[in-house]
Design a protein around this motif. Structure first.
Motif, PDB file in Angstrom:
ATOM      1  N   ASP A  40       0.784  -1.071   0.074  1.00  0.00           N
ATOM      2  CA  ASP A  40      -0.083  -0.113  -0.265  1.00  0.00           C
ATOM      3  C   ASP A  40       0.748   1.167   0.000  1.00  0.00           C
ATOM      4  OD1 ASP A  40      -2.110  -1.824   0.159  1.00  0.00           O
ATOM      5  OD2 ASP A  40      -2.767  -0.960   2.207  1.00  0.00           O
ATOM      6  N   HIS A  41       1.555   1.512  -0.955  1.00  0.00           N
ATOM      7  CA  HIS A  41       2.656   2.665  -1.164  1.00  0.00           C
ATOM      8  C   HIS A  41       1.785   3.889  -1.579  1.00  0.00           C
ATOM      9  CE1 HIS A  41       2.813   1.837  -5.499  1.00  0.00           C
ATOM     10  NE2 HIS A  41       3.524   0.817  -5.093  1.00  0.00           N
ATOM     11  N   MET A  42       2.574   5.082  -2.064  1.00  0.00           N
ATOM     12  CA  MET A  42       1.848   6.230  -2.194  1.00  0.00           C
ATOM     13  C   MET A  42       0.861   6.208  -3.382  1.00  0.00           C
ATOM     14  SD  MET A  42       1.528   9.158  -1.438  1.00  0.00           S
ATOM     15  CE  MET A  42       3.052   9.419   0.018  1.00  0.00           C
ATOM     16  N   GLU A  43       1.181   5.700  -4.305  1.00  0.00           N
ATOM     17  CA  GLU A  43       0.346   5.518  -5.346  1.00  0.00           C
ATOM     18  C   GLU A  43      -1.280   4.946  -5.312  1.00  0.00           C
ATOM     19  OE1 GLU A  43       3.097   3.590  -8.293  1.00  0.00           O
ATOM     20  OE2 GLU A  43       2.793   5.524  -9.402  1.00  0.00           O
ATOM     21  N   VAL A  44      -1.108   3.915  -4.129  1.00  0.00           N
ATOM     22  CA  VAL A  44      -2.329   3.441  -3.578  1.00  0.00           C
ATOM     23  C   VAL A  44      -3.069   4.483  -2.667  1.00  0.00           C
ATOM     24  CG1 VAL A  44      -3.197   1.643  -2.383  1.00  0.00           C
ATOM     25  CG2 VAL A  44      -1.584   1.130  -3.719  1.00  0.00           C
ATOM     26  N   LEU A  45      -2.273   5.015  -1.702  1.00  0.00           N
ATOM     27  CA  LEU A  45      -2.586   5.622  -0.853  1.00  0.00           C
ATOM     28  C   LEU A  45      -3.264   7.154  -1.248  1.00  0.00           C
ATOM     29  CD1 LEU A  45      -0.372   5.660   2.254  1.00  0.00           C
ATOM     30  CD2 LEU A  45      -2.163   4.225   2.014  1.00  0.00           C
ATOM     31  N   TYR A  46      -2.662   7.759  -2.450  1.00  0.00           N
ATOM     32  CA  TYR A  46      -3.175   8.794  -3.152  1.00  0.00           C
ATOM     33  C   TYR A  46      -3.971   8.583  -4.230  1.00  0.00           C
ATOM     34  CZ  TYR A  46      -3.608  13.302  -5.131  1.00  0.00           C
ATOM     35  OH  TYR A  46      -4.277  14.410  -5.685  1.00  0.00           O
ATOM     36  N   ASP A  47      -3.739   7.860  -5.123  1.00  0.00           N
ATOM     37  CA  ASP A  47      -4.720   7.729  -6.414  1.00  0.00           C
ATOM     38  C   ASP A  47      -6.010   7.085  -5.933  1.00  0.00           C
ATOM     39  OD1 ASP A  47      -2.817   8.797  -7.943  1.00  0.00           O
ATOM     40  OD2 ASP A  47      -1.628   7.251  -8.250  1.00  0.00           O
ATOM     41  N   LEU A  48      -5.872   5.942  -4.975  1.00  0.00           N
ATOM     42  CA  LEU A  48      -6.970   5.336  -4.806  1.00  0.00           C
ATOM     43  C   LEU A  48      -7.796   5.690  -3.455  1.00  0.00           C
ATOM     44  CD1 LEU A  48      -6.010   1.449  -5.765  1.00  0.00           C
ATOM     45  CD2 LEU A  48      -7.267   3.173  -6.936  1.00  0.00           C
ATOM     46  N   ASP A  49      -6.948   5.834  -2.365  1.00  0.00           N
ATOM     47  CA  ASP A  49      -7.710   6.096  -1.034  1.00  0.00           C
ATOM     48  C   ASP A  49      -7.872   7.445  -0.930  1.00  0.00           C
ATOM     49  OD1 ASP A  49      -7.073   3.527  -0.260  1.00  0.00           O
ATOM     50  OD2 ASP A  49      -5.558   3.882   1.132  1.00  0.00           O
ATOM     51  N   THR A  50      -7.202   8.398  -1.895  1.00  0.00           N
ATOM     52  CA  THR A  50      -7.583   9.857  -1.756  1.00  0.00           C
ATOM     53  C   THR A  50      -8.329  10.297  -2.860  1.00  0.00           C
ATOM     54  OG1 THR A  50      -5.579  10.238  -0.354  1.00  0.00           O
ATOM     55  CG2 THR A  50      -6.472  12.198  -1.745  1.00  0.00           C
ATOM     56  N   GLU A  51      -7.561  10.063  -4.270  1.00  0.00           N
ATOM     57  CA  GLU A  51      -8.266  10.820  -5.571  1.00  0.00           C
ATOM     58  C   GLU A  51      -9.625   9.823  -5.600  1.00  0.00           C
ATOM     59  OE1 GLU A  51      -6.400  12.883  -9.149  1.00  0.00           O
ATOM     60  OE2 GLU A  51      -5.996  10.715  -9.019  1.00  0.00           O
ATOM     61  N   ALA A  52      -9.595   8.581  -5.824  1.00  0.00           N
ATOM     62  CA  ALA A  52     -10.550   7.958  -6.369  1.00  0.00           C
ATOM     63  C   ALA A  52     -11.552   7.712  -5.595  1.00  0.00           C
ATOM     64  CB  ALA A  52     -10.156   6.559  -7.100  1.00  0.00           C
ATOM     65  N   THR A  93      -3.488  -4.600  -0.334  1.00  0.00           N
ATOM     66  CA  THR A  93      -2.356  -5.512  -1.009  1.00  0.00           C
ATOM     67  C   THR A  93      -1.628  -6.598  -0.142  1.00  0.00           C
ATOM     68  OG1 THR A  93      -1.043  -3.666  -0.742  1.00  0.00           O
ATOM     69  CG2 THR A  93      -1.832  -3.585  -2.587  1.00  0.00           C
ATOM     70  N   VAL A  94      -0.859  -7.434  -0.643  1.00  0.00           N
ATOM     71  CA  VAL A  94      -0.224  -8.435   0.211  1.00  0.00           C
ATOM     72  C   VAL A  94       0.932  -8.095   1.335  1.00  0.00           C
ATOM     73  CG1 VAL A  94      -0.498 -10.094  -1.654  1.00  0.00           C
ATOM     74  CG2 VAL A  94       1.824  -9.062  -1.724  1.00  0.00           C
ATOM     75  N   GLY A  95       1.388  -6.795   0.870  1.00  0.00           N
ATOM     76  CA  GLY A  95       2.307  -6.234   1.839  1.00  0.00           C
ATOM     77  C   GLY A  95       3.398  -7.505   2.324  1.00  0.00           C
ATOM     78  N   ALA A  96       3.229  -7.233   3.907  1.00  0.00           N
ATOM     79  CA  ALA A  96       4.256  -8.257   4.448  1.00  0.00           C
ATOM     80  C   ALA A  96       3.667  -9.708   5.021  1.00  0.00           C
ATOM     81  CB  ALA A  96       4.812  -7.774   5.611  1.00  0.00           C
ATOM     82  N   ASP A  97       2.251  -9.895   4.134  1.00  0.00           N
ATOM     83  CA  ASP A  97       1.526 -11.023   4.833  1.00  0.00           C
ATOM     84  C   ASP A  97       2.450 -12.393   4.906  1.00  0.00           C
ATOM     85  OD1 ASP A  97      -0.149 -13.426   4.082  1.00  0.00           O
ATOM     86  OD2 ASP A  97      -1.683 -11.946   4.245  1.00  0.00           O
ATOM     87  N   PRO A  98       2.474 -13.088   5.954  1.00  0.00           N
ATOM     88  CA  PRO A  98       3.223 -14.217   5.948  1.00  0.00           C
ATOM     89  C   PRO A  98       3.197 -15.255   4.794  1.00  0.00           C
ATOM     90  CG  PRO A  98       1.890 -14.269   8.023  1.00  0.00           C
ATOM     91  CD  PRO A  98       1.531 -12.836   7.224  1.00  0.00           C
ATOM     92  N   ARG A  99       1.866 -15.300   4.131  1.00  0.00           N
ATOM     93  CA  ARG A  99       1.818 -16.348   3.006  1.00  0.00           C
ATOM     94  C   ARG A  99       2.764 -15.736   1.998  1.00  0.00           C
ATOM     95  NH1 ARG A  99      -4.688 -15.811   3.459  1.00  0.00           N
ATOM     96  NH2 ARG A  99      -3.966 -13.999   4.007  1.00  0.00           N
ATOM     97  N   PHE A 100       2.791 -14.299   1.650  1.00  0.00           N
ATOM     98  CA  PHE A 100       3.740 -13.799   0.602  1.00  0.00           C
ATOM     99  C   PHE A 100       4.949 -13.994   1.072  1.00  0.00           C
ATOM    100  CE2 PHE A 100       5.722  -9.898  -1.406  1.00  0.00           C
ATOM    101  CZ  PHE A 100       5.732 -10.506  -2.603  1.00  0.00           C
TER     102      PHE A 100
END
Length: 375
Positions: free
Chosen positions: A283-295, A311-318
């Protein structure tokens, strides 16, 4: 004691990522690194950097990579993989060249590389390979014998990548008001790229009509849609859409944009939308701004209920998927028969990028490929 797994011929894993600013003073220098060679003036960089300034000049990507680094080390320790894990970035500290210099000083001679990009494309694969070649050339010029680097295959269809996102989509659907939940549309988002770059993504035989980049995203989305249907009993309409376009307006890029797509869905009477950023590892900047903010603001303007899945991030399964990819590649390099794990219709991708795969805008050396000068 966990069963011990051999990683021969590898003596280290490198987590290779994009990098991001960690304070307001970092934003313009970071963007200058990202756009180096394009002649973009500082005032324009400040304008482009407004997304970062809204969040205090800090991109979450570095902290997310630190979390993934720890998850990988924890998973390796718990599953008998005795291999050090390093971290280097293309555009910000810790810089890739510095990390490879450190690894060489530590005596690492054969390195497996995990890039934080799951799909085939120039910017998501070939450019990382060019950065690796540049860094290895720098070490050579300094009189340091460079290690050999092997980039792990694309993991867009690995269960450890898709399963966490599937569960997040289901959780986002469950979070919608009950009266709009069954009719919710799934908008799978990824980074838009120029159509010319998409068309030439992947091996030559995959070129054309969006290339491997579009085909891989569509395959991943279908796996998630099918799993959601199996677990909820509801067939949700869906589409692959794009975000984060950053190029000149006269150059064709992949469409539709997520905000335009939300307007279209609203006009069609769709009652709700789950935005699923399957093109991003964290969940980096393009997710936080383009989706969480703008969209999200666009949806609010339309009166359209939306949720954004994680997103998967640091999920143990990843982290376990990365271990799987590492051990799979190590076994293949030892000449052993390997069973490769992949969902969907496309199957497991190649280990070694072939000639003509995601070609560069201009010819440049790239590591970890069939045409690499660093074999």
């Amino acid at each position: 004691m966990p069963e011990q797994h051999t990683t021969t011929p590898y003596d280290a894993l490198l987590l290779l990522s994009f990098g991001g600013p960690e304070g307001p003073d970092d934003v313009v220098p970071f963007l200058a690194n990202v756009t180096r060679g394009r002649g973009i003036p500082e005032e324009r960089l400040k304008e482009v950097g407004k997304h970062y300034f809204l969040f205090g000049g800090v991109s979450p990507i570095n902290e997310q990579n630190r979390a993934l680094l720890e998850a990988l080390r924890k998973d390796f320790a718990e599953h008998g993989v005795d291999l050090p894990v390093y971290w280097g970035n293309r555009n910000w500290a810790p810089y890739l060249t510095d990390t490879l210099r450190e690894m060489a000083a530590d005596g690492r001679r054969r390195i497996a590389v995990l890039a934080t990009s799951a799909y085939a494309s120039y910017s998501g694969c070939r450019q990382y390979r060019e950065n690796l070649a540049d860094a290895l050339a720098t070490l050579t010029a300094e009189g340091i014998e460079p290690p050999r680097v092997d980039k792990l295959r694309h993991y867009f269809n690995h269960p450890g990548f898709l399963r966490p996102m599937t569960e997040s989509v289901i959780a986002s659907l469950a979070d919608l008001p009950e009266d709009v939940r069954a009719g919710a549309h799934l908008a799978f988002t990824t980074h838009s790229v120029p159509t010319a770059a998409a068309d030439t993504s992947g091996p030559v035989e995959d070129h054309g009509d969006g290339g491997a980049y579009v085909a891989q995203h569509l395959d991943a989305a279908r796996v998630i849609v099918d799993a959601v249907r199996e677990e909820t009993g509801v067939e949700h309409p869906w589409q692959l859409v794009y975000q984060s376009r950053s190029g000149a307006p006269h150059i064709p890029w992949l469409e539709p944009d997520i905000c335009d797509h939300l307007e279209t869905l609203h006009a069609q009477g769709v009652p709700a939308v789950v935005m699923a950023p399957i093109g991003f590892v964290s969940d980096h900047m393009e997710v936080l701004y383009d989706l969480d903010t703008e969209a999200t603001a666009k949806a609010a303007e339309l009166g359209l209920p939306v949720r954004r899945s994680a997103t998967v991030g640091a999920d143990p399964r990843f982290a376990a998927a990365v271990r799987d990819l590492l051990l799979e590649r190590a076994a293949a390099e030892r000449g052993e028969s390997v069973e490769r794990c992949a969902l969907g219709a496309l199957g497991a991708g190649h280990d070694l990028c072939p000639v003509g795969c995601c070609p560069a805008r201009a010819p440049r050396p790239a590591a970890a490929g069939a045409d690499s000068p660093y074999a």
